[in-house]
Design a protein around this motif. Structure first.
Motif, short mmCIF file in Angstrom:
data_model
loop_
_atom_site.label_atom_id
_atom_site.label_comp_id
_atom_site.label_asym_id
_atom_site.label_seq_id
_atom_site.Cartn_x
_atom_site.Cartn_y
_atom_site.Cartn_z
N TRP A 356 0.82 -1.22 0.00
CA TRP A 356 0.00 0.00 0.00
C TRP A 356 0.86 1.27 0.00
N PRO A 357 0.29 2.37 -0.53
CA PRO A 357 1.00 3.65 -0.46
C PRO A 357 1.36 3.96 1.00
N LYS A 358 2.60 4.33 1.25
CA LYS A 358 3.04 4.45 2.65
C LYS A 358 2.32 5.57 3.39
N ASP A 359 1.89 6.59 2.66
CA ASP A 359 1.32 7.75 3.36
C ASP A 359 -0.07 7.49 3.95
N ILE A 360 -0.71 6.41 3.54
CA ILE A 360 -2.02 6.13 4.15
C ILE A 360 -1.93 4.95 5.12
N LYS A 361 -0.70 4.55 5.45
CA LYS A 361 -0.56 3.42 6.37
C LYS A 361 0.30 3.81 7.58
N ALA A 362 0.38 2.91 8.55
CA ALA A 362 0.99 3.25 9.85
C ALA A 362 2.52 3.31 9.80
N TYR A 364 4.86 2.01 11.50
CA TYR A 364 5.71 0.86 11.82
C TYR A 364 5.80 -0.14 10.67
N MET A 365 5.17 0.15 9.54
CA MET A 365 5.16 -0.83 8.46
C MET A 365 6.45 -0.77 7.64
N LYS A 366 6.87 -1.92 7.18
CA LYS A 366 8.15 -2.01 6.47
C LYS A 366 8.11 -1.25 5.15
N GLN A 367 9.09 -0.39 4.98
CA GLN A 367 9.15 0.42 3.77
C GLN A 367 9.74 -0.40 2.62
N ASN A 368 8.98 -0.49 1.55
CA ASN A 368 9.47 -1.23 0.39
C ASN A 368 10.57 -0.44 -0.32
N SER A 369 11.32 -1.16 -1.18
CA SER A 369 12.49 -0.52 -1.80
C SER A 369 12.09 0.53 -2.83
N ASP A 370 10.81 0.54 -3.24
CA ASP A 370 10.39 1.55 -4.22
C ASP A 370 10.29 2.95 -3.60
N VAL A 374 4.53 0.44 1.35
CA VAL A 374 4.93 -0.36 2.52
C VAL A 374 4.37 -1.77 2.38
N ALA A 375 5.03 -2.70 3.08
CA ALA A 375 4.64 -4.11 3.00
C ALA A 375 3.44 -4.37 3.91
N ALA A 376 2.33 -3.75 3.55
CA ALA A 376 1.08 -3.92 4.29
C ALA A 376 0.13 -4.77 3.46
N VAL A 377 -0.78 -5.44 4.12
CA VAL A 377 -1.76 -6.25 3.39
C VAL A 377 -3.13 -6.19 4.08
N ASP A 378 -4.15 -5.94 3.29
CA ASP A 378 -5.52 -6.01 3.78
C ASP A 378 -6.19 -7.22 3.15
N MET A 388 -9.17 -8.48 7.84
CA MET A 388 -7.90 -8.43 8.59
C MET A 388 -6.99 -7.40 7.94
N GLY A 389 -6.10 -6.85 8.75
CA GLY A 389 -5.09 -5.95 8.24
C GLY A 389 -3.76 -6.33 8.85
N GLY A 390 -2.75 -6.47 8.00
CA GLY A 390 -1.47 -6.88 8.54
C GLY A 390 -0.33 -6.18 7.84
N SER A 391 0.86 -6.44 8.31
CA SER A 391 2.03 -5.90 7.63
C SER A 391 3.29 -6.59 8.12
N GLN A 392 4.32 -6.51 7.28
CA GLN A 392 5.65 -6.77 7.78
C GLN A 392 6.04 -5.51 8.55
#
Lengths: 463, 463
Positions: A356-362, A364-370, A374-378, A388-392
């Motif tokens: 997901w776009p990092k600016d709409i997520k928390a 503590y979520m892992k920032q992807n290399s792009d 972020v490595a979030a998943v809904d 459920m909502g999760g993330s690395q």
């Protein structure tokens, strides 16, 4: 011998048309009286189905029994016999019926259809109705299934604290907790509330998540989960918001985003299967009277392979769709309910939307290399929406600190959380599931107030 | 193939001295370096015992590995071989060791004995130590055992609310919950705090018990239990008091005081047996390092028959005892810790003390026909003191109302509770067990702060 109705149903061959006398204790749900007979619709809460108790005028206190009201508690001694009535295998031929506790005629729960709004006001009596017997039994069995799933896989159950001084979690508005006299709040020299005089010596509220503390335990036990109450002080009066609800928050060390999707999928299928198996009568009832096709919906879920797709790909599909959207789908933005619905229909099954776009997520979520996502998943489930909502979790100390600075977050009270990245940190992931959201999906009941025994919402704290 | 340490221990024959390579992921608890060898004490949290990882200078990054600090997370690939070292069956001969997350030398958890007071301040790291690995694993397994016991006996798990407007439970002081701005508390015309402006429109606090709501559900399901957090705002700094703790409160319809004692005894023995079986390594450690004789104490409990005796008989025994009491035992009064201890030693086992003087017990307890006592029962366990408290509940509407009047209790907010006696009430009983009190007994750890992951006590709300 005293028996539960459950035992009679499950071992009916051992009882039916034998000389065995059984004694049941429970309540009158309905009572039809004839001149020489009476029929009591009897339940004791141990089994979803009730038992028809039949008595005739040879019973000693026939005239008294005929006066027993709906809602009364009784003991019944009798024999299990084949039933001449349609649709039931057996009935109980009573030789003795004793009133344990009377019930007046103005008892609110009568053998007729009550609205759910009315029953909500009778929250202490509504579990005696078929609908709520079913719902709260499913709640209990689903809770147990969740424990069973994690415990059998060697997860450690962690009771994370409800009182917290952390302000920075950002997941929602918090209730304040205090023992100060509200009539005489102490102030300090700077004319601010002097929380040093409060019970904990600082400002404390009720937690909105146990995730951060669960992470600390995951880095000690590898696999942990929480299952406890959570609070939100948001003033929203919707069908899906409550001020107090239960959450499940697993957290796993040495697990990446794909790993967490594996767990979410396996766990959900396990819990759904367990409920279908252990609440079969309840589910039949809910399928018939609450959500037509409920069981088929759940069985389809168990047999489906969940799709995994990025947020970017989802937006592309939505933009290309021949649909007039109320909210235009945009890269970099959140998706709306209508989009969630379209996507699960598009793939005809549950969909994991990831990256997901990092600016709409928390934070503590892992920032992807792009640098953008972020490595979030809904997890989007047909008929449930986001379940459920999760993330690395970001495991880099420097990246986490930098992100918090970008968001103007204070690290006060969170130093320990950041330190987890310094002291033997590792790839780790987790997710959260609102228990009531799962129950709404499992039961077909569409209002969160009807899946919580005594719901708390803005302006509502009865019982 | 990635394996948990648990699997290696449980299926060691499948791995030992074979060609199978395994990959483990976890943390360095200790690291001894020699010129041509190194020994890593490795744990991953999935099993209580650690694994000795051995590497020699043939490994490619030997010099780097020798610098890996205690606390770091690593991946290890290697083979399980018979160990030449004493006291361990096997070790892991490493062909590859990769650093996942470094840990600085000032890491607070070093391979030496830390005081519990110090570790309490490192609550987020202490589950990585042997002691707290054991304690919090026992906590998880005991919690599951409790669910298992009740679920397998068809009890319904009820999530009773934590927010409550009931003031009359009288079990302890309550925390207030509010969303009002403490700097600008609104007052009404009578110069009282205007709670109508608060989130729930009334004064709300955090519950001290779920019993009353559990009773409502017991009168619908026959057998129910709660297991959730409870709060006390008492300003007591003792080894056994916490502001936030977990309670189990079963409630059973058509069950009298003897019935509830049967359940308490059976449940306790079940949970103790389950923990001994499923935490055998943890319990051995606790037996060796925390409470000598712990396992023998628990095994004795499992095999003992619990004594049942009235409060009056207890006072008689205490009065006749050749002991100089600090507190003189008196009919009509509570008993002190020294009395509890004497009585369990006198009977050499757990003792149910029943039929307590009504004036020292709660309003809802069933009044015995003697007019002086209530059908309450406390379970006293050797080495634990009072572990559970239960009672038959007053089922008579009139007696309950009269008792509340005698105690000058308002029925405001409790009308529904009283009504349970009007609408098909019946004999019913229940009990409460503080989960942490059980854990202190099970682990031998004597301070409640050390059996709660992140304890909250007066002046303490860290993490």
């Amino acid at each position: 011998m005293i028996k539960d109705v459950k035992e009679i149903y499950e071992k009916v061959e051992e009882f039916i048309d034998t000389d065995k006398e059984v004694k049941l204790q429970g309540w009158i749900r309905n009572h039809r009286k004839q001149k020489e007979f009476g029929f009591i619709d009897f339940f004791d809460g141990t089994y979803f189905k009730s038992v028809q108790v039949v008595y005739d005028n040879k019973i000693k206190n026939f005239d008294d029994i005929q006066k027993y009201h709906v809602g009364s508690s009784i003991s019944v001694v009798g024999k299990v016999i084949k039933s001449p009535a349609k649709g039931q295998l057996f009935e109980l031929s009573a030789s003795e019926i004793v009133l344990e506790g009377d019930c007046p005629e103005d008892y609110p729960i009568q053998p007729k259809r009550h609205t759910r709004e009315f029953l909500r006001e009778q929250a202490y009596l509504r579990p005696r109705t078929n609908l709520f017997q079913a719902v709260f039994k499913v709640r209990s069995i689903a809770a147990y299934a969740i424990h069973k799933y994690f415990q059998e896989r060697n997860y450690v159950y962690v009771h994370t604290p409800l009182f917290t001084a952390n302000d920075g979690e950002g997941a929602g508005e918090m209730f304040q907790v205090t023992t100060m006299d509200l009539k005489n709040i102490p102030f300090n020299k700077e004319k601010q509330v002097d929380f040093s005089k409060d019970f904990f010596g600082k400002k404390v509220g009720l937690t909105v998540t146990g995730q951060l503390e669960a992470e600390a335990f995951a880095l000690a036990y590898k696999k942990v989960y929480t299952f406890g109450p959570t609070f939100r002080a948001e003033n929203s009066n919707t069908k899906v918001h409550a001020s107090e609800f239960w959450m499940i928050e697993p957290e796993i060390a040495f697990c990446d985003l794909d790993g967490v999707m594996d767990i979410e999928e396996e766990m959900l299928k396990y819990v759904v299967s367990y409920v279908l198996e252990h609440c079969s009568e309840e589910m039949k009832f809910l399928d018939q009277f609450v959500e037509k096709g409920l069981i088929a919906k759940l069985e389809k879920l168990i047999n489906s392979k969940f799709t995994r797709i990025t947020h970017e790909e989802v937006i592309k599909i939505l933009k290309e769709a021949d649909v007039k959207w109320e909210f235009t789908p945009e890269y970099g933005e959140d998706i709306a309910k209508e989009h969630e619905k379209y996507i699960t229909e598009y793939f005809d099954g549950p969909v994991f939307i990831k990256d997901w776009p990092k600016d709409i997520k928390a934070f503590y979520m892992k920032q992807n290399s792009d640098g953008k996502t972020v490595a979030a998943v809904d997890l989007e489930v047909p008929g449930a929406g986001e379940l459920m909502g999760g993330s690395q979790r970001e495991e880099s100390y420097d990246k986490l600190v930098k992100r918090m600075q970008e968001l103007n977050m204070s690290d006060e009270g969170l130093e320990w959380y950041i330190n987890l990245r310094k002291f033997g940190g590792c790839t780790h992931s987790g997710f959260g599931m609102g228990f009531e959201r799962l129950l709404i999906y499992l039961t077909g009941v569409d209002n969160i107030r009807d899946v919580i025994p005594f719901p708390r919402t803005p302006g509502n704290c009865e019982y």
